[in-house]
Design a protein around this motif. Structure first.
Motif, PDB file in Angstrom:
ATOM      1  N   ILE A  47       0.855  -1.498  -0.030  1.00  0.00           N
ATOM      2  CA  ILE A  47       0.054   0.248   0.101  1.00  0.00           C
ATOM      3  C   ILE A  47       1.027   1.679   0.255  1.00  0.00           C
ATOM      4  O   ILE A  47       1.938   1.069   0.796  1.00  0.00           O
ATOM      5  N   GLN A  48       0.068   2.068  -0.847  1.00  0.00           N
ATOM      6  CA  GLN A  48       1.088   3.531  -0.610  1.00  0.00           C
ATOM      7  C   GLN A  48       0.648   4.529  -1.339  1.00  0.00           C
ATOM      8  O   GLN A  48      -0.812   3.344  -2.094  1.00  0.00           O
ATOM      9  N   THR A  49       0.954   5.814  -1.157  1.00  0.00           N
ATOM     10  CA  THR A  49      -0.111   6.658  -1.404  1.00  0.00           C
ATOM     11  C   THR A  49       0.935   7.719  -2.105  1.00  0.00           C
ATOM     12  O   THR A  49       2.328   8.658  -1.860  1.00  0.00           O
ATOM     13  N   LYS A  50       1.077   7.702  -3.816  1.00  0.00           N
ATOM     14  CA  LYS A  50       1.927   8.453  -4.644  1.00  0.00           C
ATOM     15  C   LYS A  50       3.414   8.264  -4.098  1.00  0.00           C
ATOM     16  O   LYS A  50       4.100   8.867  -4.368  1.00  0.00           O
ATOM     17  N   GLY A  51       3.898   7.038  -4.238  1.00  0.00           N
ATOM     18  CA  GLY A  51       4.754   6.846  -3.940  1.00  0.00           C
ATOM     19  C   GLY A  51       5.809   7.217  -2.387  1.00  0.00           C
ATOM     20  O   GLY A  51       6.954   6.726  -2.024  1.00  0.00           O
ATOM     21  N   GLU A  52       4.553   7.601  -1.685  1.00  0.00           N
ATOM     22  CA  GLU A  52       5.217   7.846  -0.372  1.00  0.00           C
ATOM     23  C   GLU A  52       4.184   6.280   0.967  1.00  0.00           C
ATOM     24  O   GLU A  52       3.114   6.003   0.279  1.00  0.00           O
ATOM     25  N   ASN A  53       4.476   7.103   2.059  1.00  0.00           N
ATOM     26  CA  ASN A  53       3.661   6.953   3.089  1.00  0.00           C
ATOM     27  C   ASN A  53       3.423   4.767   2.929  1.00  0.00           C
ATOM     28  O   ASN A  53       2.171   4.191   2.860  1.00  0.00           O
ATOM     29  N   HIS A  54       4.451   4.235   2.658  1.00  0.00           N
ATOM     30  CA  HIS A  54       4.346   2.519   2.255  1.00  0.00           C
ATOM     31  C   HIS A  54       4.264   2.261   3.362  1.00  0.00           C
ATOM     32  O   HIS A  54       4.115   1.891   4.039  1.00  0.00           O
ATOM     33  N   ARG A  55       3.230   1.231   3.282  1.00  0.00           N
ATOM     34  CA  ARG A  55       2.354   0.407   4.708  1.00  0.00           C
ATOM     35  C   ARG A  55       2.230  -1.141   3.901  1.00  0.00           C
ATOM     36  O   ARG A  55       1.975  -1.458   2.192  1.00  0.00           O
ATOM     37  N   GLY A  56       1.489  -1.756   4.450  1.00  0.00           N
ATOM     38  CA  GLY A  56       1.059  -2.910   3.669  1.00  0.00           C
ATOM     39  C   GLY A  56       1.557  -4.417   4.249  1.00  0.00           C
ATOM     40  O   GLY A  56       2.444  -4.689   4.867  1.00  0.00           O
ATOM     41  N   ILE A  57       0.848  -5.692   3.973  1.00  0.00           N
ATOM     42  CA  ILE A  57       1.491  -6.877   4.729  1.00  0.00           C
ATOM     43  C   ILE A  57       2.739  -7.070   4.158  1.00  0.00           C
ATOM     44  O   ILE A  57       3.069  -7.322   5.019  1.00  0.00           O
ATOM     45  N   VAL A  58       3.277  -6.953   2.795  1.00  0.00           N
ATOM     46  CA  VAL A  58       4.911  -7.701   2.648  1.00  0.00           C
ATOM     47  C   VAL A  58       5.903  -6.196   2.864  1.00  0.00           C
ATOM     48  O   VAL A  58       6.978  -6.318   3.939  1.00  0.00           O
ATOM     49  N   THR A  59       4.797  -4.919   3.040  1.00  0.00           N
ATOM     50  CA  THR A  59       6.214  -3.698   3.541  1.00  0.00           C
ATOM     51  C   THR A  59       6.455  -4.304   4.699  1.00  0.00           C
ATOM     52  O   THR A  59       7.522  -4.025   5.784  1.00  0.00           O
ATOM     53  N   ASP A  60       5.530  -4.493   6.085  1.00  0.00           N
ATOM     54  CA  ASP A  60       5.340  -4.060   6.975  1.00  0.00           C
ATOM     55  C   ASP A  60       6.132  -5.554   7.513  1.00  0.00           C
ATOM     56  O   ASP A  60       6.944  -5.587   7.870  1.00  0.00           O
ATOM     57  N   VAL A  61       6.405  -6.763   6.634  1.00  0.00           N
ATOM     58  CA  VAL A  61       7.489  -7.470   6.762  1.00  0.00           C
ATOM     59  C   VAL A  61       8.935  -7.360   6.285  1.00  0.00           C
ATOM     60  O   VAL A  61       9.067  -7.514   7.487  1.00  0.00           O
ATOM     61  N   LEU A  62       8.830  -6.823   5.791  1.00  0.00           N
ATOM     62  CA  LEU A  62      10.298  -6.289   5.454  1.00  0.00           C
ATOM     63  C   LEU A  62      10.985  -5.082   5.972  1.00  0.00           C
ATOM     64  O   LEU A  62      12.511  -5.414   6.762  1.00  0.00           O
ATOM     65  N   ASN A 248       7.376 -17.593  13.918  1.00  0.00           N
ATOM     66  CA  ASN A 248       7.219 -18.994  14.396  1.00  0.00           C
ATOM     67  C   ASN A 248       7.109 -18.012  16.168  1.00  0.00           C
ATOM     68  O   ASN A 248       6.606 -18.237  17.346  1.00  0.00           O
ATOM     69  N   ASN A 249       7.080 -16.618  16.582  1.00  0.00           N
ATOM     70  CA  ASN A 249       6.701 -15.699  17.200  1.00  0.00           C
ATOM     71  C   ASN A 249       5.550 -14.615  17.236  1.00  0.00           C
ATOM     72  O   ASN A 249       5.029 -14.005  18.086  1.00  0.00           O
ATOM     73  N   GLY A 250       4.442 -15.057  16.128  1.00  0.00           N
ATOM     74  CA  GLY A 250       3.326 -14.349  15.680  1.00  0.00           C
ATOM     75  C   GLY A 250       3.503 -13.617  15.192  1.00  0.00           C
ATOM     76  O   GLY A 250       2.372 -13.059  14.949  1.00  0.00           O
ATOM     77  N   GLN A 251       4.868 -12.892  14.824  1.00  0.00           N
ATOM     78  CA  GLN A 251       4.815 -10.934  14.152  1.00  0.00           C
ATOM     79  C   GLN A 251       4.177 -11.733  13.064  1.00  0.00           C
ATOM     80  O   GLN A 251       3.520 -10.096  13.079  1.00  0.00           O
ATOM     81  N   LEU A 252       4.044 -12.353  12.040  1.00  0.00           N
ATOM     82  CA  LEU A 252       3.997 -12.530  10.727  1.00  0.00           C
ATOM     83  C   LEU A 252       2.172 -12.139  10.927  1.00  0.00           C
ATOM     84  O   LEU A 252       1.703 -11.808  10.292  1.00  0.00           O
ATOM     85  N   ALA A 253       1.479 -13.240  11.534  1.00  0.00           N
ATOM     86  CA  ALA A 253       0.537 -13.288  11.905  1.00  0.00           C
ATOM     87  C   ALA A 253      -0.653 -12.353  12.062  1.00  0.00           C
ATOM     88  O   ALA A 253      -1.479 -11.018  11.397  1.00  0.00           O
ATOM     89  N   SER A 254       0.154 -11.342  13.272  1.00  0.00           N
ATOM     90  CA  SER A 254      -0.283 -10.315  13.420  1.00  0.00           C
ATOM     91  C   SER A 254      -0.413  -8.773  12.508  1.00  0.00           C
ATOM     92  O   SER A 254      -1.123  -8.550  12.848  1.00  0.00           O
ATOM     93  N   ILE A 255       0.805  -9.235  11.344  1.00  0.00           N
ATOM     94  CA  ILE A 255       0.765  -7.741  10.685  1.00  0.00           C
ATOM     95  C   ILE A 255      -0.624  -8.680   9.479  1.00  0.00           C
ATOM     96  O   ILE A 255      -1.163  -7.417   9.055  1.00  0.00           O
ATOM     97  N   ILE A 256      -0.382  -9.365   9.533  1.00  0.00           N
ATOM     98  CA  ILE A 256      -1.585  -9.715   7.789  1.00  0.00           C
ATOM     99  C   ILE A 256      -2.779  -9.741   8.683  1.00  0.00           C
ATOM    100  O   ILE A 256      -3.790  -9.208   8.158  1.00  0.00           O
ATOM    101  N   SER A 257      -3.317  -9.846   9.856  1.00  0.00           N
ATOM    102  CA  SER A 257      -4.574  -9.710  11.161  1.00  0.00           C
ATOM    103  C   SER A 257      -4.805  -8.251  10.971  1.00  0.00           C
ATOM    104  O   SER A 257      -5.742  -7.610  10.749  1.00  0.00           O
ATOM    105  N   ASN A 258      -3.850  -7.010  10.361  1.00  0.00           N
ATOM    106  CA  ASN A 258      -3.688  -5.681  10.167  1.00  0.00           C
ATOM    107  C   ASN A 258      -4.352  -5.395   9.012  1.00  0.00           C
ATOM    108  O   ASN A 258      -4.938  -4.150   8.957  1.00  0.00           O
ATOM    109  N   TYR A 259      -4.336  -6.228   7.883  1.00  0.00           N
ATOM    110  CA  TYR A 259      -4.802  -5.762   7.220  1.00  0.00           C
ATOM    111  C   TYR A 259      -6.807  -6.809   6.507  1.00  0.00           C
ATOM    112  O   TYR A 259      -6.829  -6.576   5.272  1.00  0.00           O
TER     113      TYR A 259
END
Length: 260
Positions: A47-62, A248-259
């Motif tokens: 997710i981004q807005t005109k090339g800025e404010n980057h977020r989203g499942i893959v972005t948050d994971v990285l 393993n520690n639940g961070q990935l599941a937490s990121i996905i659930s946000n979206y």
């Protein structure tokens, strides 16, 4: 006024050299990873807005993977065709995006050891239409709305043999407008999580549109991190290890659930 005395050269040997060496070592150990983002077509994975404010499942994971490290993530946002061209152009560099073994080209060449998530597809139609999906035969003679450039394993075979027609659009807003015009003759086929994200974004409810899962047409598949063929093996190993830790520690599941 007293004259400042020069610092004895021995201090440079005792103090300066180790400090300089430490700084050089830190700089050498910090790695830049180029991250390629698709403009306006990959929500909620990117997710981004005109090339800025980057977020989203893959972005948050990285971002989480690099948190607390000296590695740097440099983000580049391009329209889909330019995005694919840039992946091929820089295939010998250190870059990352997302991909799947079900796709082709650079998004399927060098995938992470562990998946980020599993996805399934649905077809979206107007709730006031007579369209119902239960088996692939229900699409015979119908029209499917698809995004430009994206792969739809399973469905594309039906399109190639002429059983189903297609209309390609550039973004989700356009897809919803086409579905409104199609009425009973088809619907928008896309990842279920993307459809739900955009229904929520646009303020629609089940009174407006209906989703039919199409797992018997497009089987479920995994989304992975996709690395460049020429990425530094140590950097890829680091990323795979961090992804495993987040699973393993639940961070990935937490990121996905946000979206969702």
């Amino acid at each position: 006024m007293s004259e400042k005395k020069p610092i004895p050269s021995v201090l440079y040997r005792v103090i300066g050299v180790p400090v300089i060496f430490a700084l050089l070592s830190a700089t050498a150990s910090a790695t830049v990873l180029e991250y390629f983002v698709i403009q306006d077509q990959a929500e909620p994975l990117q997710i981004q807005t005109k090339g800025e404010n980057h977020r989203g499942i893959v972005t948050d994971v990285l971002k989480q993977a690099f948190d607390g490290t000296e590695h740097q993530l440099v983000i580049h946002t391009y329209p889909f065709n330019r995005y694919l061209a840039e992946l091929n152009k820089h295939k010998d560099k250190n870059w990352v995006t997302y991909g799947s073994p079900a796709w082709g080209d650079m998004q399927a060449v060098n995938l992470s050891e562990y998946p980020v998530l599993e996805v399934e597809h649905s077809i979206l139609s107007r709730s006031d239409s007579d369209f119902v999906y239960q088996t692939p035969d229900d699409l015979n003679g119908k029209i499917t709305v698809l995004l430009f450039g994206f792969d739809y394993p399973g469905l594309e075979e039906q399109i190639e043999k002429g059983a189903v027609s297609e209309v390609r659009v550039k973004n989700y807003d356009s897809a919803f407008r086409v579905v409104d015009r199609l009425k009973n003759v088809g619907g928008f086929v896309e990842m279920d999580l993307r459809l739900k994200y955009h229904l929520k974004r646009l303020g629609y409810t089940q009174n407006d549109y209906t989703l039919f899962e199409v797992n018997n047409l497009i089987p479920k598949y995994n989304i992975h991190l996709a690395y460049s063929p020429g990425i530094d093996p140590k950097l890829q190993q680091f990323m795979d290890k961090r992804l495993q830790e987040m699973r393993n520690n639940g961070q990935l599941a937490s990121i996905i659930s946000n979206y969702l």
